[in-house]
Every structure is written in structure tokens, then in C-alpha cells.
Design an enzyme around this catalytic site. Structure first.
Site, PDB file in Angstrom:
ATOM      1  N   GLU A 114       0.823  -1.204   0.000  1.00 18.00           N
ATOM      2  CA  GLU A 114       0.000   0.000   0.000  1.00 18.00           C
ATOM      3  C   GLU A 114       0.860   1.256   0.000  1.00 18.00           C
ATOM      4  O   GLU A 114       1.975   1.263   0.509  1.00 18.00           O
ATOM      5  CB  GLU A 114      -0.890   0.018   1.252  1.00 18.00           C
ATOM      6  CG  GLU A 114      -1.783  -1.193   1.388  1.00 18.00           C
ATOM      7  CD  GLU A 114      -2.400  -1.322   2.772  1.00 18.00           C
ATOM      8  OE1 GLU A 114      -2.278  -0.353   3.564  1.00 18.00           O
ATOM      9  OE2 GLU A 114      -2.999  -2.362   3.069  1.00 18.00           O
ATOM     10  N   CYS A 127       3.113   8.578   1.448  1.00 20.43           N
ATOM     11  CA  CYS A 127       3.562   7.590   2.435  1.00 20.43           C
ATOM     12  C   CYS A 127       3.763   6.269   1.704  1.00 20.43           C
ATOM     13  O   CYS A 127       2.832   5.736   1.106  1.00 20.43           O
ATOM     14  CB  CYS A 127       2.515   7.447   3.541  1.00 20.43           C
ATOM     15  SG  CYS A 127       2.946   6.224   4.802  1.00 20.43           S
ATOM     16  N   CYS A 134       5.334  -6.800   7.616  1.00 22.53           N
ATOM     17  CA  CYS A 134       6.346  -6.339   8.564  1.00 22.53           C
ATOM     18  C   CYS A 134       6.618  -7.428   9.592  1.00 22.53           C
ATOM     19  O   CYS A 134       5.688  -8.102  10.049  1.00 22.53           O
ATOM     20  CB  CYS A 134       5.877  -5.064   9.265  1.00 22.53           C
ATOM     21  SG  CYS A 134       7.103  -4.354  10.396  1.00 22.53           S
ATOM     22  N   CYS A 138       4.479  -5.441  16.146  1.00 25.49           N
ATOM     23  CA  CYS A 138       3.836  -4.522  17.089  1.00 25.49           C
ATOM     24  C   CYS A 138       2.342  -4.838  17.117  1.00 25.49           C
ATOM     25  O   CYS A 138       1.685  -4.834  16.068  1.00 25.49           O
ATOM     26  CB  CYS A 138       4.077  -3.077  16.655  1.00 25.49           C
ATOM     27  SG  CYS A 138       5.830  -2.627  16.595  1.00 25.49           S
ATOM     28  N   CYS A 141      -0.562  -2.659  15.359  1.00 27.67           N
ATOM     29  CA  CYS A 141      -0.357  -2.296  13.961  1.00 27.67           C
ATOM     30  C   CYS A 141      -0.924  -3.368  13.045  1.00 27.67           C
ATOM     31  O   CYS A 141      -0.617  -4.556  13.202  1.00 27.67           O
ATOM     32  CB  CYS A 141       1.137  -2.105  13.693  1.00 27.67           C
ATOM     33  SG  CYS A 141       1.575  -1.887  11.963  1.00 27.67           S
ATOM     34  N   GLU A 189       9.368  -2.223   8.108  1.00 30.25           N
ATOM     35  CA  GLU A 189      10.402  -1.526   8.873  1.00 30.25           C
ATOM     36  C   GLU A 189      11.526  -1.174   7.894  1.00 30.25           C
ATOM     37  O   GLU A 189      12.274  -2.046   7.446  1.00 30.25           O
ATOM     38  CB  GLU A 189      10.923  -2.423   9.995  1.00 30.25           C
ATOM     39  CG  GLU A 189      12.262  -2.043  10.592  1.00 30.25           C
ATOM     40  CD  GLU A 189      12.316  -0.622  11.138  1.00 30.25           C
ATOM     41  OE1 GLU A 189      13.256   0.108  10.766  1.00 30.25           O
ATOM     42  OE2 GLU A 189      11.428  -0.241  11.931  1.00 30.25           O
ATOM     43  N   LEU A 246       8.511   5.423  19.028  1.00 27.48           N
ATOM     44  CA  LEU A 246       8.840   5.063  20.408  1.00 27.48           C
ATOM     45  C   LEU A 246       7.628   4.478  21.128  1.00 27.48           C
ATOM     46  O   LEU A 246       7.702   3.403  21.712  1.00 27.48           O
ATOM     47  CB  LEU A 246       9.367   6.289  21.149  1.00 27.48           C
ATOM     48  CG  LEU A 246      10.154   6.012  22.419  1.00 27.48           C
ATOM     49  CD1 LEU A 246      11.454   5.294  22.112  1.00 27.48           C
ATOM     50  CD2 LEU A 246      10.437   7.312  23.177  1.00 27.48           C
ATOM     51  N   ASN A 324      -5.334   4.933  14.938  1.00 29.21           N
ATOM     52  CA  ASN A 324      -6.356   4.558  13.960  1.00 29.21           C
ATOM     53  C   ASN A 324      -6.651   3.079  14.193  1.00 29.21           C
ATOM     54  O   ASN A 324      -5.896   2.212  13.740  1.00 29.21           O
ATOM     55  CB  ASN A 324      -5.826   4.791  12.538  1.00 29.21           C
ATOM     56  CG  ASN A 324      -6.914   4.628  11.488  1.00 29.21           C
ATOM     57  OD1 ASN A 324      -8.024   4.207  11.786  1.00 29.21           O
ATOM     58  ND2 ASN A 324      -6.583   4.947  10.255  1.00 29.21           N
ATOM     59  N   CYS A 367      -1.725   1.418   8.032  1.00 31.68           N
ATOM     60  CA  CYS A 367      -0.985   0.593   7.089  1.00 31.68           C
ATOM     61  C   CYS A 367      -1.274  -0.895   7.295  1.00 31.68           C
ATOM     62  O   CYS A 367      -1.207  -1.399   8.409  1.00 31.68           O
ATOM     63  CB  CYS A 367       0.511   0.851   7.229  1.00 31.68           C
ATOM     64  SG  CYS A 367       0.936   2.503   6.721  1.00 31.68           S
TER      65      CYS A 367
END
Length: 375
Positions: A114, A127, A134, A138, A141, A189, A246, A324, A367
Site C-alpha cells: 500500500e 507515504c 512487517c 507490534c 499495527c 520496517e 517510540l 487509527n 498501514c
């Protein structure tokens, strides 16, 4: 705010399971010597490399049929060898009164990725993704929930930028305009795909015909905190903006929110960020997704401001990001009063802090959401 779900192009949703593999070599994957060598293999003189670069980076075309200064007898061979199709649009979805457009791309092997193009009054920002999926895991995400599919090639990264720049130039996305900013904050990443990302950045910021000519100061590379790679990037001499995701100032919570913290602690990440700031002279951006009842406590705001002030002084800015939420997720955005108090407390410690303008919430703009829906 209105949102129009517009399918600009559509591919079958049911297809044979793709064979993941190395993407085809593209013009943008090769250095100057490699381009000349590839053309020599086709019996073409080396000056053609400069012509092709001006077409791709200057005229923003990857279609040899549009390269009118290339002999028609050579176009098929050059196209096959140097300009294979990299990105095929599956869907374009627009919202924010047409100022935000998210594109779902399918790559040669069926991999989905995307990019998001955002128009503002003073800039046009893209973006982009550096990986399909990924591996950082996390939990809040959408991309991290799906895991890593594969790294993108340098050309697959650059072609997202070229396509957006062309769409803006040609007025495919509102009034004709110019792409001014690129942020590596899409899927993946970036520093886990280090060599290809650095190659892509060099070509994004180099002037035509060596690149797309976007100012280095308008390019942002994000990371969840791969400390050795942050230091390595500082020594590349690129002077792009570094953004560190962070999300909390304490190791105990960050071990869960950003699992790579188990390898490089908050202190190590901030030390690397300071090295980047000192080496490049650029202020570091700290990304902080504010999550209700998870990382939005007043004491964490105080601690964040204190640690950043000690580590980076004036060379830091906090981008507070209202979360989001992804479908089915337990995570939610913090209430506005909590958000305002968080900002106030960080600023009270002498650290610049603002809330990022949120875009595309109606189009699954976190994302990985659109790819997850399609896949």
C-alpha cells in the site's frame, strides 16, 4: 468529511497462490555501470543510459512505448530487460474530500502493498512501503499483525514515488501539482531492508537524471528503533529526517508494544537518535501512537518529556498520533482531553510536541488494513 470508495481498477480476487520470489531487475535497481552494461548486452551505446534515466526520473515514465527518443526497434528489448512491470494498481480509494488517496498495489508475484498520497495546502506527501508486511510484530499495527511477506526491491520502492509524482503532475488526483514530501511510514520496517531503502532514498533525492529530485529535508525514514542501523544511516550523509516510533518511554511497556525493544532498550534507541542528530544536524521526530488506557497516562507523558529532553535537548519533536484502530482490535484512541493533557505535560518538560493531522480513517488508512482486507 466525506469519503468516496472508488475502484479505479480491479483484478480478480481469486487467483492461484503466487510464488513469492525475487522481483525482476529494473533500471532503478542498477547503478550507472550496471545500466551501461545491461544496454551493452542489447547492443546499445552507453549514452542511452542517460536517455532512459531522463525518461524514468524526469518524465516519470516507465513505459518504453512513451520513450520517443529510444529507437522503436529497441523498445521491446529494453522494456523486457530494464523496465518490467513492477506495480499493478488493484484499487484506489479516496476520502477527505478527495485530498487523500490510498492505493493497493499487486506486485509481480501477487504480493500486496500500500501507499497513501495526501494533499495539503502547502505540500503533497506520499507515504510509501519498504516491505510487504512487517516482521516487527507490534500488536496495535495492522501490518505487524500480518507478519512479513518479503522485502521490496529498490525499484519497487522508487516506483511508488514515480507513480505518485506522475499522478499529481497529470492531474489524476485533483488539480495538477508536484510531489514534495516522501515518508517511509507505510508497510514494513525500513531499516530492516536497509540496503534497498538507502538505494531508493539516494535516487529519490538525487537531481534528474540521477533521481527524482525531491529535497532530502522533505524525506522521512521511520524506524521502530534498530539502533545500529540508525547509527549506520547517520553516516550515509543523506540528511533525511529520522522518525523513531517510540510509543512509550518505559522499557516494561515497550517490550510489549514494540517487541524489538527486547533487543535495543529505550536508552539505546535514544542514544542512537542523539548520534543521528549530532551527525546530521537534523532534529529527530519521535512518533507516539496514543492508545487509550495503555500508554496515555500523565506520568508517561512526564517521563517521555524528561527522557527526550535529557537525550536530545532541542533536537527532538514529538508527533503524537491518535491511534487509527484496526477492525477487531482491542486498541482504541485516547479521548481528546487525555490527548491535550499529554501534549501539555510533554511541552512542560521543554520538548516540542504536536498532534499529527489524521487522514484517511474512513479508508482503512492504517498501514496494512487494505492489504489484509484484499488478501
Amino acid at each position: 468529511m466525506t469519503c468516496d470508495n472508488v475502484i479505479m481498477s480491479s483484478l480478480p480476487l481469486v487467483f492461484d497462490a503466487p510464488k513469492r520470489g525475487r522481483p525482476p531487475t529494473h533500471f532503478a535497481d542498477l547503478d550507472a555501470e550496471g545500466r551501461v552494461s545491461a544496454l551493452a548486452d542489447l547492443g546499445l551505446p552507453k549514452f542511452r543510459a542517460n536517455q532512459l534515466a531522463r525518461q524514468y526520473f524526469g518524465r516519470l515514465t516507465g513505459d518504453v512505448d512513451e520513450m520517443t527518443d529510444l529507437p522503436s526497434s529497441a523498445r521491446d528489448a529494453v522494456g523486457a530487460k530494464l523496465f518490467p512491470s513492477l506495480l499493478t494498481p488493484v484499487r484506489h480509494i479516496a476520502c477527505d474530500d478527495g485530498d487523500t488517496r490510498k492505493t493497493l498495489w499487486r506486485l509481480h508475484d501477487g504480493t500486496l502493498l500500500e501507499s497513501v498520497l495526501m494533499r495539503y495546502s502547502d505540500r503533497n506527501t506520499l507515504c510509501i512501503s519498504s516491505q510487504a508486511g512487517c516482521g516487527m510484530a507490534c500488536p496495535f499495527c495492522a501490518t505487524g499483525q500480518g507478519g512479513l511477506d518479503r522485502n521490496l526491491s529498490a525499484a519497487e520502492i522508487i516506483d511508488q514515488v514515480r507513480a505518485a509524482a506522475r499522478a499529481l503532475r497529470d492531474g489524476e488526483f485533483g488539480e495538477p501539482g508536484r510531489l514534495s514530501n516522501v515518508v517511509f511510514m507505510g508497510m514494513g520496517e525500513p531499516l530492516a531492508n536497509y540496503q534497498r531503502v538507502v538505494s531508493a532514498v539516494r535516487q529519490i533525492i538525487s537531481p534528474v537524471p540521477d533521481g527524482l529530485g525531491i529535497s532530502a529535508r522533505s524525506v522521512t525514514v521511520s524506524t521502530v528503533g534498530l539502533a545500529p542501523s540508525i547509527r549506520r544511516l547517520a553516516d550515509e550523509g543523506l540528511s533525511v529526517t529520522l522518525a523513531v516510533s517510540l510509543h512509550t518511554p518505559d522499557d516494561e511497556l515497550r517490550d510489549t508494544l514494540v517487541p524489538v525493544n527486547n533487543r535495543w532498550s529505550v536508552a539505546e534507541v535514544l542514544e542512537a537518535a542523539r548520534y543521528y542528530a549530532d551527525t546530521t544536524g537534523r532534529r529527530v521526530s519521535i512518533e507516539y501512537a496514543l492508545i487509550r488506557d495503555v500508554n496515555d497516562q500523565p506520568w508517561r507523558a512526564d517521563l517521555l518529556g524528561q527522557k527526550l529532553h535529557r537525550a536530545l535537548g532541542s533536537l527532538v519533536h514529538v508527533n503524537l498520533i491518535p491511534l487509527n484502530p484496526t477492525p477487531g482490535s482491542e486498541w482504541d484512541a485516547s479521548p481528546k482531553p487525555v490527548e491535550r493533557e499529554f501534549v501539555r505535560r510533554v511541552r512542560e518538560q521543554g520538548v516540542s510536541c504536536t498532534v499529527r493531522d489524521t487522514r484517511g480513517q474512513e479508508i482503512a488508512a492504517a498501514c496494512g488494513q487494505l492489504a489484509a482486507e484484499e488478501g
